[in-house]
Design a protein around this motif. Structure first.
Motif, mmCIF file in Angstrom:
data_model
loop_
_atom_site.group_PDB
_atom_site.id
_atom_site.type_symbol
_atom_site.label_atom_id
_atom_site.label_comp_id
_atom_site.label_asym_id
_atom_site.label_seq_id
_atom_site.Cartn_x
_atom_site.Cartn_y
_atom_site.Cartn_z
ATOM 1 N N VAL A 28 3.128 -1.347 11.030
ATOM 2 C CA VAL A 28 3.353 -1.283 12.474
ATOM 3 C C VAL A 28 2.515 -2.338 13.193
ATOM 4 N N SER A 29 1.264 -2.538 12.750
ATOM 5 C CA SER A 29 0.423 -3.569 13.354
ATOM 6 C C SER A 29 1.023 -4.958 13.152
ATOM 7 N N GLY A 30 1.512 -5.211 11.947
ATOM 8 C CA GLY A 30 2.150 -6.499 11.703
ATOM 9 C C GLY A 30 3.395 -6.706 12.537
ATOM 10 N N ILE A 31 4.184 -5.651 12.679
ATOM 11 C CA ILE A 31 5.387 -5.749 13.493
ATOM 12 C C ILE A 31 5.029 -5.979 14.958
ATOM 13 N N PHE A 32 3.940 -5.355 15.416
ATOM 14 C CA PHE A 32 3.513 -5.560 16.797
ATOM 15 C C PHE A 32 3.118 -7.020 17.032
ATOM 16 N N LEU A 33 2.372 -7.609 16.108
ATOM 17 C CA LEU A 33 2.013 -9.021 16.241
ATOM 18 C C LEU A 33 3.249 -9.906 16.249
ATOM 19 N N THR A 65 12.330 3.036 9.184
ATOM 20 C CA THR A 65 11.405 3.564 8.179
ATOM 21 C C THR A 65 10.814 4.894 8.608
ATOM 22 N N THR A 66 10.448 4.991 9.881
ATOM 23 C CA THR A 66 9.897 6.251 10.385
ATOM 24 C C THR A 66 10.910 7.381 10.271
ATOM 25 N N VAL A 96 0.831 -1.206 0.000
ATOM 26 C CA VAL A 96 0.000 0.000 0.000
ATOM 27 C C VAL A 96 0.866 1.256 0.000
ATOM 28 N N MET A 97 1.948 1.231 0.768
ATOM 29 C CA MET A 97 2.832 2.401 0.802
ATOM 30 C C MET A 97 3.503 2.639 -0.542
ATOM 31 N N VAL A 98 3.880 1.560 -1.209
ATOM 32 C CA VAL A 98 4.506 1.710 -2.527
ATOM 33 C C VAL A 98 3.523 2.305 -3.524
ATOM 34 N N ILE A 99 2.269 1.860 -3.461
ATOM 35 C CA ILE A 99 1.263 2.367 -4.402
ATOM 36 C C ILE A 99 1.023 3.861 -4.206
ATOM 37 N N ILE A 146 -0.174 6.735 5.067
ATOM 38 C CA ILE A 146 -0.302 6.584 6.521
ATOM 39 C C ILE A 146 -0.939 5.235 6.866
ATOM 40 N N SER A 147 -1.958 4.831 6.106
ATOM 41 C CA SER A 147 -2.615 3.547 6.374
ATOM 42 C C SER A 147 -1.661 2.383 6.145
ATOM 43 N N GLY A 148 -0.876 2.455 5.076
ATOM 44 C CA GLY A 148 0.094 1.391 4.826
ATOM 45 C C GLY A 148 1.129 1.285 5.920
ATOM 46 N N PHE A 149 1.597 2.423 6.391
ATOM 47 C CA PHE A 149 2.597 2.393 7.450
ATOM 48 C C PHE A 149 2.015 1.863 8.753
ATOM 49 N N LEU A 150 0.766 2.257 9.084
ATOM 50 C CA LEU A 150 0.132 1.737 10.295
ATOM 51 C C LEU A 150 -0.134 0.240 10.181
ATOM 52 N N THR A 151 -0.415 -0.243 8.973
ATOM 53 C CA THR A 151 -0.565 -1.681 8.772
ATOM 54 C C THR A 151 0.743 -2.403 9.041
#
Length: 360
Positions: A290-295, A257-258, A125-128, A283-288
């Motif tokens: 971060v969510s994956g990294i948290f899991l 990345t941040t 998503v971030m790349v797009i 922003i949505s791609g980056f938060l996604t």
């Protein structure tokens, strides 16, 4: 992204970024195995200030692999915007997590697998929706951007915070908190990306026949890049030696990345020309991610079994098994022999056998 997608340089940068993620993800595993071998031999560990890893060939193989990955990454920054190249580093998280579970016996449960998938989706998503940086085609324009007051303040904050982490927080919390050394690598890494971008422009001008070797800015950027990479390697080794690889790699990715996104936004003014949907997508791609990294990080040691499911899901699971069993019994009753005579014959034979058993 539409204009960038039509340029051949976009695809070159994309391919180099993908190759870079594969090499860098594998380098973490090689260096970790080298550090573990030194630990089994009783040598001084990197986390305790030792440098015995310089005599370990596995560590050098990992460094060489990382060098190839960084070289590919270097070239990718020269062809594509930083906010396109950097998010693809999530693939190195996936490579490192999969290889660590295979070669280092570090368990990757279902939460980690979901986290890896989310990291890949967020990167896509971030790349797009990646913002487009301003064109920097010469060292002169790069020098003008480096003189911007916003970037000078950002660089000063990075240097001061890194010094505080190294000399104040490191001796106190470096052995117990993974963020200390990883923050140093990430903050310094944001400056190294700026140096890489400038050196990539210098190499382009050199190949085009311009006398860039006489420009002092190119040499200054090269010296700064060597210093930044040396600091990154040193403190990344400390973090890898003390903490789990599947923990260090994703946290390093998120923070790095941040920092790069902030540095690129300040230096190249990328966000000033973005439309609303691209801002939301980035922003949505980056938060996604971060969510994956948290899991991947928060539940790394939690085994996933059916007993961990919520009660209503466990009840639904039990009801589902019960319905399957009843369906199987119902299905077995429906599948009777097609010839009734044979069925009756078989029933009579069974009755005769029962009668004989009773008489005996």
């Amino acid at each position: 992204m539409g204009e960038a997608g039509g340029r051949p340089g976009f695809y070159v940068g994309l391919g180099l970024a993908l190759a870079s993620s594969a090499f860098i993800g594998g380098s973490f595993i090689l260096k970790k195995k080298g550090l573990l071998r030194l630990c089994r031999r009783g040598r001084a560990r990197a986390g305790q200030g030792g440098h015995a890893y310089l005599q370990e060939w596995l560590w050098w193989a990992g460094l060489l692999c990382m060098g190839v990955g960084e070289a590919a990454n270097f070239a990718a920054y020269a062809f594509a915007p930083a906010t396109l190249v950097t998010p693809l580093g999530a693939l190195s998280v996936l490579v490192s997590a999969v290889l660590s579970s295979t070669f280092l016996n570090e368990q990757l449960n279902v939460h980690g697998k979901i986290g890896c998938i989310l990291s890949i989706l967020g990167s896509t998503v971030m790349v797009i929706h990646a913002p487009q940086e301003e064109e920097v085609s010469s060292l002169e324009s790069m020098a003008e951007k480096l003189k911007d007051p916003g970037f000078i303040v950002f660089a000063a904050c990075v240097v001061v915070s890194s010094l505080l982490l190294i000399f104040v927080a490191g001796p106190r919390y470096g052995q117990s908190n993974v963020l200390v050394y990883v923050l140093v690598c990430s903050a310094i890494g944001s400056l190294s990306v700026s140096c890489v971008k400038g050196l990539g422009i210098a190499l382009k001008e050199l190949f085009s026949g311009k006398p860039v070797l006489k420009e002092p800015l190119g040499w200054v950027l090269l010296v700064c890049l060597v210093i930044c990479i040396s600091i990154q390697i040193n403190y990344l080794n400390k973090a890898l030696d003390i903490f789990n690889t599947s923990v260090v790699t994703p946290i390093y990715y998120v923070l790095f990345t941040t920092a790069v996104m902030m540095c690129s936004a300040i230096l190249f003014k990328e966000w000033q020309h973005m439309v609303l949907d691209n801002i939301i997508g980035t922003i949505s791609g980056f938060l996604t991610i971060v969510s994956g990294i948290f899991l991947l990080h928060a539940f790394r040691d939690m085994p996933f079994t059916p007993d961990l499911l919520p009660l209503f899901l466990q009840q639904g699971r039990a009801d589902l098994h019960a319905s399957w069993r009843s369906a199987d019994r119902h299905q077995s009753c429906q599948h009777q022999p097609l010839l009734p005579s044979e069925d009756k014959g078989s029933q009579s034979v069974e009755e005769e056998e029962e009668e004989e058993g009773e008489s005996m």
